[in-house]
Every structure is written in C-alpha cells, then in structure tokens.
Design a protein around this motif. Sequence first.
Motif, PDB file in Angstrom:
ATOM      1  N   ASP A 124       0.839  -1.196   0.000  1.00 35.57           N
ATOM      2  CA  ASP A 124       0.000   0.000   0.000  1.00 35.57           C
ATOM      3  C   ASP A 124       0.885   1.260   0.000  1.00 35.57           C
ATOM      4  O   ASP A 124       0.462   2.322  -0.437  1.00 35.57           O
ATOM      5  N   THR A 125       2.102   1.112   0.517  1.00 35.23           N
ATOM      6  CA  THR A 125       3.073   2.214   0.487  1.00 35.23           C
ATOM      7  C   THR A 125       3.769   2.274  -0.878  1.00 35.23           C
ATOM      8  O   THR A 125       3.942   3.347  -1.459  1.00 35.23           O
ATOM      9  N   TYR A 126       4.161   1.093  -1.366  1.00 41.32           N
ATOM     10  CA  TYR A 126       4.895   1.040  -2.646  1.00 41.32           C
ATOM     11  C   TYR A 126       4.108   1.705  -3.782  1.00 41.32           C
ATOM     12  O   TYR A 126       4.690   2.295  -4.680  1.00 41.32           O
ATOM     13  N   LYS A 127       2.770   1.561  -3.729  1.00 44.73           N
ATOM     14  CA  LYS A 127       1.993   2.101  -4.857  1.00 44.73           C
ATOM     15  C   LYS A 127       2.189   3.622  -4.976  1.00 44.73           C
ATOM     16  O   LYS A 127       2.080   4.190  -6.049  1.00 44.73           O
ATOM     17  N   ASN A 242       0.292 -10.541  -8.829  1.00 44.11           N
ATOM     18  CA  ASN A 242      -0.901 -10.727  -7.981  1.00 44.11           C
ATOM     19  C   ASN A 242      -1.150  -9.549  -7.057  1.00 44.11           C
ATOM     20  O   ASN A 242      -2.258  -9.025  -6.980  1.00 44.11           O
ATOM     21  N   PHE A 243      -0.128  -9.140  -6.335  1.00 48.03           N
ATOM     22  CA  PHE A 243      -0.307  -8.024  -5.396  1.00 48.03           C
ATOM     23  C   PHE A 243      -0.307  -6.687  -6.134  1.00 48.03           C
ATOM     24  O   PHE A 243      -1.035  -5.769  -5.755  1.00 48.03           O
ATOM     25  N   SER A 244       0.506  -6.556  -7.176  1.00 44.09           N
ATOM     26  CA  SER A 244       0.552  -5.261  -7.878  1.00 44.09           C
ATOM     27  C   SER A 244      -0.821  -4.949  -8.480  1.00 44.09           C
ATOM     28  O   SER A 244      -1.238  -3.793  -8.535  1.00 44.09           O
ATOM     29  N   LYS A 245      -1.551  -6.001  -8.874  1.00 50.88           N
ATOM     30  CA  LYS A 245      -2.893  -5.787  -9.421  1.00 50.88           C
ATOM     31  C   LYS A 245      -3.874  -5.386  -8.320  1.00 50.88           C
ATOM     32  O   LYS A 245      -4.668  -4.470  -8.497  1.00 50.88           O
ATOM     33  N   SER A 246      -3.815  -6.054  -7.147  1.00 50.20           N
ATOM     34  CA  SER A 246      -4.789  -5.648  -6.116  1.00 50.20           C
ATOM     35  C   SER A 246      -4.406  -4.348  -5.415  1.00 50.20           C
ATOM     36  O   SER A 246      -5.284  -3.679  -4.872  1.00 50.20           O
ATOM     37  N   PHE A 260       1.644  -3.374 -14.884  1.00 53.27           N
ATOM     38  CA  PHE A 260       1.682  -3.777 -13.483  1.00 53.27           C
ATOM     39  C   PHE A 260       3.074  -4.325 -13.186  1.00 53.27           C
ATOM     40  O   PHE A 260       3.681  -5.001 -14.023  1.00 53.27           O
ATOM     41  N   ALA A 261       3.549  -4.038 -11.974  1.00 57.51           N
ATOM     42  CA  ALA A 261       4.915  -4.448 -11.614  1.00 57.51           C
ATOM     43  C   ALA A 261       4.962  -5.919 -11.201  1.00 57.51           C
ATOM     44  O   ALA A 261       3.935  -6.540 -10.923  1.00 57.51           O
ATOM     45  N   TRP A 262       6.178  -6.446 -11.160  1.00 56.42           N
ATOM     46  CA  TRP A 262       6.445  -7.845 -10.766  1.00 56.42           C
ATOM     47  C   TRP A 262       7.153  -7.821  -9.415  1.00 56.42           C
ATOM     48  O   TRP A 262       8.083  -7.032  -9.215  1.00 56.42           O
ATOM     49  N   GLN A 263       6.741  -8.697  -8.503  1.00 57.95           N
ATOM     50  CA  GLN A 263       7.259  -8.576  -7.134  1.00 57.95           C
ATOM     51  C   GLN A 263       7.808  -9.878  -6.545  1.00 57.95           C
ATOM     52  O   GLN A 263       7.443 -10.974  -6.980  1.00 57.95           O
ATOM     53  N   THR A 264       8.670  -9.705  -5.552  1.00 58.12           N
ATOM     54  CA  THR A 264       9.114 -10.872  -4.767  1.00 58.12           C
ATOM     55  C   THR A 264       8.926 -10.561  -3.286  1.00 58.12           C
ATOM     56  O   THR A 264       8.901  -9.400  -2.886  1.00 58.12           O
TER      57      THR A 264
END
Length: 483
Positions: A124-127, A242-246, A260-264
């Motif tokens: 929620d911060t990264y966005k 998954n998370f970047s979309k939500s 949308f970004a890709w995350q680990t």
Amino acid sequence: MKKQEKKEEKGITVTKSSDFSEWYTQVIQKAELMEYTKISGCMVIRPYAYEIWEKAQAFFDREIKKIGVKNASFPLFIPESLLNKEKEHVEGFNPEVAWVTHTGDSKLSERLAIRPTSETIIYDTYKKWVRSYNDLPILINQWCNIVRWEFKHPVPFLRTREFLWQEGHTVHATKKEMDKFAMKILKIYSKLFEELYATPVLKGRKSDKEKFAGADYTLSVESVFPDGKAIQGATSHGLGQNFSKSFGIKFTDEKEKKQFAWQTSWGFSTRSLGMLFGIHGDNKGLVLPPKVAPIQVVIVPIIFDKTKGKVLKKANELKKTLGSFAVELDDRDGYTPGWKFNQWEMKGVPLRVEVGPKDVEKKQVVIVRRDSGKKEVVKEKDIKKKVKKLLGEIQDNLFNKAKKFLEENIVKTDDFEALKSIVKAKKMAFSPWCGEVECEDWLKDKTGGAKSVNIPFNQKKPKKKCVQCGKDANYYAYFAKSY
Ligand code: 87F
C-alpha cells in the motif's frame, strides 16, 4: 557434595536418539537459550541465543546489501481493510491473526491486525512510490517481530506465536528480473545455512499445493530434522503481478505503456536457530559451529591453592594471545574444573583450553574439541595458529556430519508402498511425481500426513510414472512429514 549436586542438575537426562523432543526441551533451557513466559507460545530469547541471531542477521544483512537491498521499518499494525485487500493470500491464515480492538475502554473504528507478514502494509506504500520504470527496482528489507497465533503445540524457536524474522519485498519492471531476484535471494539463504550454520539444505521449488497462495511460485531451502521431519529454513516467493494488481502498483515503461509491476517477497526467522540447535547438538548438549558461536574458545584454569597465582597469570596471558577469537576465561571460584567443563560443553563452545600448573611449567596447554571430544597437547607458541586451524576443522566437520545425516535420511524410490514405509520410518522419500494438487491431497491422506517438501531445480523429465497416480512423472520431488 554440593558441587556434585550442581553437576547433576546441569546434565541432560535423556539421549538425543532415545527421546529427541525431551532432549531438545532440556538443551534449549540448560544451555540458557530461552525462557518460558506466562503466554503460551511466547518465549524469551536469552542473550546467548540472541547473539547467535545477531550473527545470522549480520551475515544476511551483508549479503543483501551487496545486491542493493536497503533496510526500512513499516508499522506493526495493519488495518483490517488493508489485510483483506488481497483476500486469497490470508484466507487459510485467518484464525492465526491477532487483533487490536480497543485503546483503553474505547473501541477502535477499525480493527488493527498485528502483522502476521507485511505484504499488504508495504505494498500500500509502494503504490505511492512507483510511477515510472525509473522508480524500479525497489529493493527493501525489514527486520522485525511477527505474530501468528498458532494452534498447534508450541515448540521454542521452531513454532512460536511471536518470532523474529526478516522480510524482504521487492518490485521489478519485468518477470525476468523478478525471477532472477527470487533466485538470487534463495542462493543467499542457502549460503547462510551452509556456510554460517553448517547445515546443508535442499534447494527447490514448492509444489502448487504447498506454495504461498499469494505467489506465482515459492522457492525454498529445506532440511531434515533429527526426528525425521522435514523443516523449511527459508522461502523466496515470485509474487508475479498478484499483489501489484490488487494494490495498484503500476508504472509507465520505456514505451509509455502502463504496466503492473512484478514482485518478490522472502523471509527467514528465529526458527532457523531451532534447526541449528537440533541438528548439531549431541548427548552432552549444544554443539555450535565456530562461525556462529558467541564464545569460540573457553579457557579453564586448573586451580590448586599453591599454584593459583601462576596458573591464573598464564590463563590471562592466553586470553590476550587469543584475543582475535571470541574467547572467555572461566576463572570463577567455587566450581570444580569438571563442573565447568560440563557447563561449557552444554553451551556448545567449540574449543576448551585447559591450563594447569604442569602445563605452565612445560609451556603447553591442553585443547579439547567439542565436536569430537579429541584432546591435544599444544605448545604455547603454536596456540594461536592451532586454534584457528581447529575452528576451521570443526566448522567443516559439522557440515560434513550434517550432510551425511541428510543424505542417509533420503531414500529414492519409484514405488508407493516403499514411499509409505520410508515416511513411516521417519525418513524422506525422493520419488518421480506428476506435481498435481489432487495427487498431493491423496498422498497426504494415504501416508498419514506426508507432503511434498520441494522439487529440485534443473531436472530432466524422468522416464518414469508418478509414484502415486501412475501418470507420466514431470520430475523427482522430496516427500516427508514436516514441521
Ligand atoms: C499468517 C496470517 C496471515 C503466512 C500468515 O513467506 C497471513 C499469513 O501471508 C501469510 N502466514 N503467510 C505467508 C507469508 C508469505 C511471505 N511473506 C514475506 C513469506 C516470507 C516473508
């Protein structure tokens, strides 16, 4: 008489092989690693264990900083609406989440979860921080405590309701970068376990059933515990989008296109200390690899009234000579040398240096290894070199011993009945497998709880049938009951 009583009170009353769980419970208390509290599942990590944790932190921190990761700190509390934003990832975990509902006597307008993991609050911060490809990658880690209200029987270090860990969370522009990063981190975990803890690990990918529900895939390092159960050391997740979309973590790429970004995300915890204690310990107590030992060398002077002065003087000189190692001089009055030997053995100190009046005269000391019990007389002038050499040998020996144990506990088989008896005999099976979720459900049922542990990388498709369902196998995987 009193001294004798003290000695008895310190020893372990069962052997590691006869009653592992009782052995573990006694060692972690008698070696002064932990203390129980009034809250079930919440324990005190005592200084001796905390120092080992600090060594692990320092090692891992150094490695992740080399690849550009920075540390930060995010809130302990997660608003309910945020935790539930990516519903799928918490669904199975709901009963474990602890909530803050009040301050004083007034009810909060929204419940706050005590972080069970921090994906939601961090993303929620990264966005807010991601706009263009220039803002990527984001490579952040936090060291913190976590609360998960487990209902299974708590085991100090291994299964506690509050624990310490690090959680890394990264954001990348492409899938390829995400994949590369998730693997880089797994290699650091493997290095931490093998080089620092001297515990060999099995690297691989989790099955679809066992992966983190919020991830596209989960990589892990795993080991076998002395009780035959598999134990996960650390995980590194490819979260995909998954998370970047939500959470709406989007960026404009070089071609001005929104993506949308890709995350680990990745973590290891104080559970790893339990692995270390359980794997290396023996019937006399803890055995610590020199690289994590808070005390690497203990000097025990053999004191008689007449020669006390000159022996203590020598012992202090030796302490100075060995100043580049973590050295402790045990010059306490009122304890016999034998009692001190037992105590330092219980605490797993890799080397003991004994010095008595005869040794002073002969300009020598006696050095005893904790791992093998081997005794050696060493000339005073050689002591520094010798200690360095022995510490290296102990680190290697512990790794090799643990590796041998791991290998002896893995049995390769294509046959399901054999797999069942391997699991029953508290070992790990290595078998050809299709990888299907239904097949794993079935396996768990038929074996009384065994699961796939992980699937090693870079395998050729075996010309074999799945050990369970008989369809074509896609790879070999490890199977065992696990922690
Ligand atoms: C318990 C309650 C709520 C595990 C939970 O593995 C949520 C969760 O998301 C939860 N227990 N998990 C998965 C954690 C995934 C991931 N997070 C970062 C890690 C490593 C560090």
